[in-house]
Design a protein around this motif. Sequence first.
Motif, PDB file in Angstrom:
ATOM      1  N   MET A 131     -18.714  57.086 -18.715  1.00 53.27           N
ATOM      2  CA  MET A 131     -18.754  58.518 -18.903  1.00 53.27           C
ATOM      3  C   MET A 131     -19.989  58.863 -19.723  1.00 53.27           C
ATOM      4  N   PHE A 132     -20.558  59.999 -19.429  1.00 54.39           N
ATOM      5  CA  PHE A 132     -21.751  60.458 -20.116  1.00 54.39           C
ATOM      6  C   PHE A 132     -21.474  61.841 -20.691  1.00 54.39           C
ATOM      7  N   SER A 133     -21.728  62.002 -21.955  1.00 51.58           N
ATOM      8  CA  SER A 133     -21.486  63.291 -22.587  1.00 51.58           C
ATOM      9  C   SER A 133     -22.792  64.056 -22.754  1.00 51.58           C
ATOM     10  N   ALA A 134     -22.745  65.336 -22.456  1.00 54.49           N
ATOM     11  CA  ALA A 134     -23.899  66.211 -22.654  1.00 54.49           C
ATOM     12  C   ALA A 134     -23.852  66.876 -24.024  1.00 54.49           C
ATOM     13  N   LEU A 135     -22.869  66.513 -24.824  1.00 53.72           N
ATOM     14  CA  LEU A 135     -22.682  67.122 -26.132  1.00 53.72           C
ATOM     15  C   LEU A 135     -23.215  66.226 -27.242  1.00 53.72           C
ATOM     16  N   LYS A 136     -23.963  66.801 -28.147  1.00 52.44           N
ATOM     17  CA  LYS A 136     -24.476  66.069 -29.295  1.00 52.44           C
ATOM     18  C   LYS A 136     -23.318  65.821 -30.264  1.00 52.44           C
ATOM     19  N   GLY A 137     -23.233  64.609 -30.795  1.00 49.00           N
ATOM     20  CA  GLY A 137     -22.175  64.275 -31.740  1.00 49.00           C
ATOM     21  C   GLY A 137     -20.816  64.098 -31.103  1.00 49.00           C
ATOM     22  N   ALA A 138     -20.767  63.644 -29.863  1.00 48.74           N
ATOM     23  CA  ALA A 138     -19.508  63.566 -29.124  1.00 48.74           C
ATOM     24  C   ALA A 138     -18.955  62.149 -29.033  1.00 48.74           C
ATOM     25  N   SER A 139     -19.298  61.299 -29.975  1.00 44.11           N
ATOM     26  CA  SER A 139     -18.865  59.905 -29.886  1.00 44.11           C
ATOM     27  C   SER A 139     -17.348  59.744 -29.964  1.00 44.11           C
ATOM     28  N   ASP A 140     -16.639  60.689 -30.543  1.00 46.71           N
ATOM     29  CA  ASP A 140     -15.181  60.601 -30.635  1.00 46.71           C
ATOM     30  C   ASP A 140     -14.476  61.013 -29.345  1.00 46.71           C
ATOM     31  N   GLU A 143     -10.394  60.472 -27.588  1.00 48.39           N
ATOM     32  CA  GLU A 143      -9.596  61.627 -27.174  1.00 48.39           C
ATOM     33  C   GLU A 143      -9.216  61.527 -25.693  1.00 48.39           C
ATOM     34  N   ILE A 144     -10.138  61.094 -24.859  1.00 48.13           N
ATOM     35  CA  ILE A 144      -9.883  60.957 -23.424  1.00 48.13           C
ATOM     36  C   ILE A 144      -8.834  59.877 -23.184  1.00 48.13           C
ATOM     37  N   GLU A 189      -6.576  58.856 -25.266  1.00 49.84           N
ATOM     38  CA  GLU A 189      -5.293  59.335 -25.786  1.00 49.84           C
ATOM     39  C   GLU A 189      -4.633  60.313 -24.810  1.00 49.84           C
ATOM     40  N   GLN A 190      -5.415  61.195 -24.198  1.00 46.18           N
ATOM     41  CA  GLN A 190      -4.863  62.118 -23.208  1.00 46.18           C
ATOM     42  C   GLN A 190      -4.366  61.362 -21.976  1.00 46.18           C
ATOM     43  N   ALA A 191      -5.099  60.345 -21.552  1.00 51.26           N
ATOM     44  CA  ALA A 191      -4.662  59.525 -20.420  1.00 51.26           C
ATOM     45  C   ALA A 191      -3.348  58.827 -20.747  1.00 51.26           C
ATOM     46  N   HIS A 192      -3.222  58.380 -21.967  1.00 53.13           N
ATOM     47  CA  HIS A 192      -1.980  57.734 -22.401  1.00 53.13           C
ATOM     48  C   HIS A 192      -0.808  58.706 -22.316  1.00 53.13           C
ATOM     49  N   LYS A 193      -1.019  59.941 -22.733  1.00 54.53           N
ATOM     50  CA  LYS A 193       0.045  60.942 -22.683  1.00 54.53           C
ATOM     51  C   LYS A 193       0.477  61.225 -21.247  1.00 54.53           C
ATOM     52  N   VAL A 194      -0.486  61.199 -20.340  1.00 52.73           N
ATOM     53  CA  VAL A 194      -0.198  61.524 -18.947  1.00 52.73           C
ATOM     54  C   VAL A 194       0.376  60.327 -18.187  1.00 52.73           C
ATOM     55  N   ALA A 195      -0.204  59.145 -18.382  1.00 53.76           N
ATOM     56  CA  ALA A 195       0.134  58.017 -17.524  1.00 53.76           C
ATOM     57  C   ALA A 195       0.868  56.868 -18.209  1.00 53.76           C
ATOM     58  N   GLY A 196       0.935  56.848 -19.509  1.00 55.47           N
ATOM     59  CA  GLY A 196       1.664  55.787 -20.194  1.00 55.47           C
ATOM     60  C   GLY A 196       0.792  54.651 -20.680  1.00 55.47           C
ATOM     61  N   ASN A 242      -5.547  49.659 -19.561  1.00 52.89           N
ATOM     62  CA  ASN A 242      -6.500  49.436 -18.490  1.00 52.89           C
ATOM     63  C   ASN A 242      -7.738  50.312 -18.688  1.00 52.89           C
ATOM     64  N   LEU A 243      -7.537  51.574 -18.980  1.00 53.16           N
ATOM     65  CA  LEU A 243      -8.654  52.495 -19.183  1.00 53.16           C
ATOM     66  C   LEU A 243      -9.466  52.110 -20.413  1.00 53.16           C
ATOM     67  N   ASN A 244      -8.785  51.729 -21.476  1.00 59.04           N
ATOM     68  CA  ASN A 244      -9.470  51.353 -22.710  1.00 59.04           C
ATOM     69  C   ASN A 244     -10.436  50.193 -22.486  1.00 59.04           C
ATOM     70  N   ASN A 245     -10.062  49.271 -21.605  1.00 61.91           N
ATOM     71  CA  ASN A 245     -10.912  48.110 -21.321  1.00 61.91           C
ATOM     72  C   ASN A 245     -11.992  48.392 -20.291  1.00 61.91           C
ATOM     73  N   ARG A 246     -11.861  49.489 -19.557  1.00 66.42           N
ATOM     74  CA  ARG A 246     -12.792  49.758 -18.457  1.00 66.42           C
ATOM     75  C   ARG A 246     -13.649  51.007 -18.654  1.00 66.42           C
TER      76      ARG A 246
END
Length: 119
Positions: free
Chosen positions: A1-10, A14-15, A17-24, A30-34
């Motif tokens: 993923m590429f962020s166009a926002l300055k200072g967006a390392s966090d 957040e992404i 964590e949201q995936a975890h809420k949606v998919a478990g 899997n996402l954390n490692n990829r």
Amino acid sequence: MFSALKGASDQRNEIIEQAHKVAGDDFKDNLNNRLFFHSDCHEGGYAKHSSALLAFLKSFATTNPAMPLDPVYTSKSMFAVLSLMEQGAWPYRRTLFIHTGGLQGWRGYSDASNPFSLT
């Protein structure tokens, strides 16, 4: 993923964590490692352009006139991917780049600054 926002390392956390809420938990692991997150592609900040990015846009528009990039997001992502490839730092043999739009962003710029402008 590429962020166009300055200072967006966090954003990565957040992404995930949201995936975890949606998919478990399984999806989160899997996402954390990829998921590779590049937060240094902002080129000066949201909707800002470095001289290197502007030169890239002109060159890309010349060689790919039928594939315009938007000035806010996609241009920065494509610039980052191609730069990493040129440096030999892109770890993939094949890459699918999905252009999600955003071309309306050029409306905020003059035609003279838009390398994809037909006028």
